[in-house]
Design a protein around this motif. Structure first.
Motif, mmCIF file in Angstrom:
data_model
loop_
_atom_site.group_PDB
_atom_site.id
_atom_site.type_symbol
_atom_site.label_atom_id
_atom_site.label_comp_id
_atom_site.label_asym_id
_atom_site.label_seq_id
_atom_site.Cartn_x
_atom_site.Cartn_y
_atom_site.Cartn_z
ATOM 1 N N ARG A 201 0.230 1.472 -2.871
ATOM 2 C CA ARG A 201 0.798 2.350 -3.904
ATOM 3 C C ARG A 201 1.277 3.665 -3.293
ATOM 4 O O ARG A 201 2.390 4.147 -3.585
ATOM 5 C CB ARG A 201 -0.230 2.626 -5.005
ATOM 6 C CG ARG A 201 -0.514 1.427 -5.886
ATOM 7 C CD ARG A 201 -1.647 1.694 -6.856
ATOM 8 N NE ARG A 201 -1.268 2.605 -7.935
ATOM 9 C CZ ARG A 201 -2.101 2.987 -8.910
ATOM 10 N NH1 ARG A 201 -3.360 2.561 -8.896
ATOM 11 N NH2 ARG A 201 -1.675 3.793 -9.858
ATOM 12 N N TYR A 202 0.446 4.258 -2.459
ATOM 13 C CA TYR A 202 0.842 5.524 -1.835
ATOM 14 C C TYR A 202 1.966 5.316 -0.818
ATOM 15 O O TYR A 202 2.842 6.171 -0.666
ATOM 16 C CB TYR A 202 -0.372 6.190 -1.179
ATOM 17 C CG TYR A 202 -1.267 6.880 -2.185
ATOM 18 C CD1 TYR A 202 -0.950 8.143 -2.675
ATOM 19 C CD2 TYR A 202 -2.424 6.268 -2.666
ATOM 20 C CE1 TYR A 202 -1.765 8.781 -3.600
ATOM 21 C CE2 TYR A 202 -3.248 6.896 -3.590
ATOM 22 C CZ TYR A 202 -2.910 8.153 -4.062
ATOM 23 O OH TYR A 202 -3.706 8.776 -4.989
ATOM 24 N N ARG A 203 1.948 4.175 -0.135
ATOM 25 C CA ARG A 203 3.044 3.888 0.799
ATOM 26 C C ARG A 203 4.363 3.793 0.037
ATOM 27 O O ARG A 203 5.387 4.320 0.488
ATOM 28 C CB ARG A 203 2.765 2.578 1.542
ATOM 29 C CG ARG A 203 3.815 2.282 2.629
ATOM 30 C CD ARG A 203 3.617 0.911 3.236
ATOM 31 N NE ARG A 203 2.354 0.776 3.932
ATOM 32 C CZ ARG A 203 1.382 -0.051 3.576
ATOM 33 N NH1 ARG A 203 1.533 -0.841 2.526
ATOM 34 N NH2 ARG A 203 0.262 -0.104 4.266
ATOM 35 N N LYS A 204 4.346 3.172 -1.125
ATOM 36 C CA LYS A 204 5.561 3.043 -1.933
ATOM 37 C C LYS A 204 6.045 4.416 -2.402
ATOM 38 O O LYS A 204 7.259 4.697 -2.394
ATOM 39 C CB LYS A 204 5.290 2.127 -3.132
ATOM 40 C CG LYS A 204 6.518 1.832 -3.978
ATOM 41 C CD LYS A 204 6.185 0.845 -5.091
ATOM 42 C CE LYS A 204 7.410 0.554 -5.953
ATOM 43 N NZ LYS A 204 7.087 -0.396 -7.055
ATOM 44 N N LEU A 205 5.130 5.284 -2.812
ATOM 45 C CA LEU A 205 5.513 6.633 -3.226
ATOM 46 C C LEU A 205 6.143 7.400 -2.065
ATOM 47 O O LEU A 205 7.111 8.155 -2.250
ATOM 48 C CB LEU A 205 4.279 7.390 -3.747
ATOM 49 C CG LEU A 205 3.767 6.996 -5.140
ATOM 50 C CD1 LEU A 205 2.358 7.529 -5.360
ATOM 51 C CD2 LEU A 205 4.707 7.517 -6.231
ATOM 52 N N ALA A 206 5.597 7.197 -0.864
ATOM 53 C CA ALA A 206 6.161 7.866 0.310
ATOM 54 C C ALA A 206 7.537 7.318 0.653
ATOM 55 O O ALA A 206 8.458 8.080 0.992
ATOM 56 C CB ALA A 206 5.209 7.712 1.492
ATOM 57 N N GLU A 207 7.696 6.007 0.577
ATOM 58 C CA GLU A 207 8.987 5.388 0.902
ATOM 59 C C GLU A 207 10.085 5.822 -0.063
ATOM 60 O O GLU A 207 11.258 5.905 0.303
ATOM 61 C CB GLU A 207 8.838 3.866 0.901
ATOM 62 C CG GLU A 207 8.018 3.345 2.089
ATOM 63 C CD GLU A 207 7.677 1.873 1.970
ATOM 64 O OE1 GLU A 207 7.890 1.299 0.858
ATOM 65 O OE2 GLU A 207 7.191 1.280 2.945
ATOM 66 N N SER A 208 9.707 6.142 -1.298
ATOM 67 C CA SER A 208 10.694 6.609 -2.279
ATOM 68 C C SER A 208 11.087 8.065 -2.039
ATOM 69 O O SER A 208 12.048 8.555 -2.636
ATOM 70 C CB SER A 208 10.127 6.459 -3.695
ATOM 71 O OG SER A 208 9.131 7.443 -3.945
ATOM 72 N N GLY A 209 10.334 8.755 -1.194
ATOM 73 C CA GLY A 209 10.607 10.163 -0.936
ATOM 74 C C GLY A 209 9.912 11.102 -1.903
ATOM 75 O O GLY A 209 10.049 12.318 -1.790
#
Length: 570
Positions: A201-209
């Motif tokens: 979940r946090y990786r996805k938030l980071a990938e979205s910027g």
């Protein structure tokens, strides 16, 4: 048009609760904070995609989350509380397990995590009536009582976002009591799913910027003190230091923790972290140089560190108006490159950490935004102020009703649509400014985010005693590492154990101002880590390690997990 840049940095950390000899988790706080706080913090960001933030994960926390995820995958549970939740026949468990349930399942903020639930509150009342009975009489508590207690404890530690959106959790809370084995097993499975989904979940938030992920030296060491005990005198000239003058090889140990953190972070999130939040916001000039060698772009600390540094750099300058010096970054010379440092607004950060939990959520959120509005109008017209609000991402919410749900939801909503307050990250902010034009800070006074000093970790008899025990262990470690006594694998195990011993968390808890029950847990765990280190080094355990370092204060009601930034805060 002038705008205010707001950086919210949520620091996610738990010390290493694993016993490296038995492979058991000694305390359950990693997975409990995972299902309550780390899930909720991700949820609020996912629900407000326009809100940006920095999320700082300490690698030793991520290691433990990975460990729990693996336990659920293999069904090899090494945490007693989780194991008991999934135990079929609770009537037949040992007296030791019964005592463990009673000792564990009422540890929380009772006002917000027990009193609101009548069935859980009743279980506590029954225990209070009978808790003075002998151990033999504890067997009269039925297996059903134990089942209900285990379920309610985990429901109380469940994130508010889960309680509101998971049908099974709603079903359990409606059922209220007489939970069966199937209920407990499904709850156990849900806990596993929540933990396994966290890092993605946090990786996805980071990938979205939307978020920037930063790191901390791997096992959360108090780096400036490992490098040089005397750095404590930058902010406290009369501080009493440990009998050992220096921590042996401290500089190389800090470099190890930092490189290990960067490597771990890069493997997990597919990019190198741009910034480092040092453990306890503790900075020194020597640490900055180590960071610069690893090509770090930014770091941060507390307001007290900035004030002490400005006084050292510009003795004649007036520091009466913080609006003129706090809300901007500073360049600090790291020899190989400059590091950009930001400094925390202690007042705003402490409002979230200690005060707003007593307010209605909407009122607190509006007050926070009004405070930012005041900063906006009080800072110089030229340039856009950058306000750093930095605090633990887990420990504050236990004091809030509904785990801070309404405060965070209202705060993010107000920030989303504000005309001149922009939430951002340190990496994005630096990409938008001319870095070479940032003002240089000639002298960096060593200190932390607590009082601007290191007094929370060094200086009194008990803390210094712990440092001396660690120094002696490190000296033994160095001698054994230079010998042929251990295989490479045994050396690696001993090195990892040493890294856990070097955590700042143990020294945080020593002292008579902390509650006795918490001090006892961390004192025992610190000494157990040292014992394990000597065991792995194949050396006899010094007798001093067998005696408690600190006993704490049995009258203290403060949880001790958080501390205000200023010693004279109201």
């Amino acid at each position: 048009m002038k705008q205010l840049n707001l950086v919210l940095l949520w620091h996610m950390h738990q010390p290493d609760y694993r016993d490296y000899v038995t492979n058991q988790f000694v305390l359950p706080w990693v997975y409990l904070h995972a299902i309550k706080d780390y899930t909720d913090m991700a949820y609020h960001l996912e629900s407000h995609p326009k809100t940006k933030a920095v999320v700082n994960f300490v690698p030793v926390l991520l290691d433990q989350l990975d460990d729990f995820a693996q336990q659920f995958s293999t069904k090899q549970i090494r945490c007693p509380l989780l194991r008991l939740l999934a135990t079929p026949e609770l009537e037949n468990i040992t007296m030791q397990d019964r005592l463990y349930i009673f000792d564990s399942c009422f540890l929380s903020n009772h006002e917000n995590m027990l009193q609101p639930y009548p069935a859980y509150k009743r279980l506590h009342e029954l225990y209070q009536v009978f808790n003075k009975v002998s151990e033999r009489e504890l067997k009269y508590f039925s297996g059903q009582y134990l089942a209900d207690l285990l379920v309610w404890y985990h429901l109380a530690w469940m994130g508010e976002s889960v309680r509101r959106n998971n049908e099974f959790v709603m079903k359990l809370m409606t059922k209220n009591q007489e939970f069966n084995y199937e209920d407990r097993l499904q709850l156990f499975t849900l806990i596993g799913e929540l933990i396994q989904d966290l890092i993605p979940r946090y990786r996805k938030l980071a990938e979205s910027g939307q978020i920037e992920l930063s790191t901390t030296p791997h096992y959360h060491p108090l780096a400036p003190l490992l490098i040089d005990f005397s750095s404590a005198r930058d902010s406290q000239l009369d501080v009493t230091l440990p009998e050992h003058n220096v921590y042996p090889g401290g500089r190389s140990r800090v470099a190890f923790h930092l490189l290990s953190a960067i490597t771990s972070h890069t493997q997990r999130f597919n990019e190198k972290p741009a910034g480092v939040w040092p453990a306890e916001g503790a900075l020194s000039a020597a640490l900055i140089k180590i960071m610069a060698k690893q090509d770090c772009q930014w770091s941060a600390s507390g307001e007290g560190v900035l004030v002490n540094s400005l006084r050292s750099s510009f003795p004649d300058a007036s520091l009466l108006d913080r609006n003129h010096y706090l809300y901007r970054p500073y360049r600090i010379d790291g020899e190989s490159k400059d590091i950009i440092c930001f400094f925390r607004d202690d007042q705003l950060s402490d409002l979230i950490g200690f005060e707003y939990s007593k307010w209605f959520g909407r009122d607190a959120a509006e007050n926070f935004v009004q405070s930012l509005d005041h900063i906006y109008h009080s800072t110089p017209v030229e340039g856009d102020p950058v306000v750093s609000v930095i605090l633990d991402g887990e420990n504050a919410w236990e004091s809030y009703p509904y785990n801070g749900f309404y405060f965070l939801d209202d705060l993010y909503h107000l920030l989303d649509d504000h005309p001149y307050i922009r939430t951002t990250t340190y990496r994005d902010y630096l990409a938008s400014v001319e870095v070479n034009a940032i003002e240089a800070l000639p002298t960096l006074a060593a200190g932390s985010w607590v009082y601007g000093t290191f007094s929370t970790w060094i200086g009194d008899k008990e803390k210094n005693c712990a440092w001396d025990m660690l120094c002696a262990a490190k000296h033994s470690f160095d001698l054994v590492m230079q010998s042929e006594r251990l295989t490479e694998e045994e050396k690696n195990q001993a090195s990892r154990q040493l890294a856990s011993c070097e955590s700042s968390d143990w020294f945080w808890w020593f002292g008579d101002y902390n509650p006795a029950h918490s001090v006892a847990s961390f004192d025992q765990l610190f000494r157990k880590n040292l014992m394990n280190l000597y065991h792995l080094l194949k050396l006899p355990i010094p007798s001093a390690i067998l005696e408690p370092v600190s006993k704490g204060n049995e009258w203290s009601e403060d949880s001790g997990a958080m501390r205000r930034s200023s010693s004279n805060a109201d």
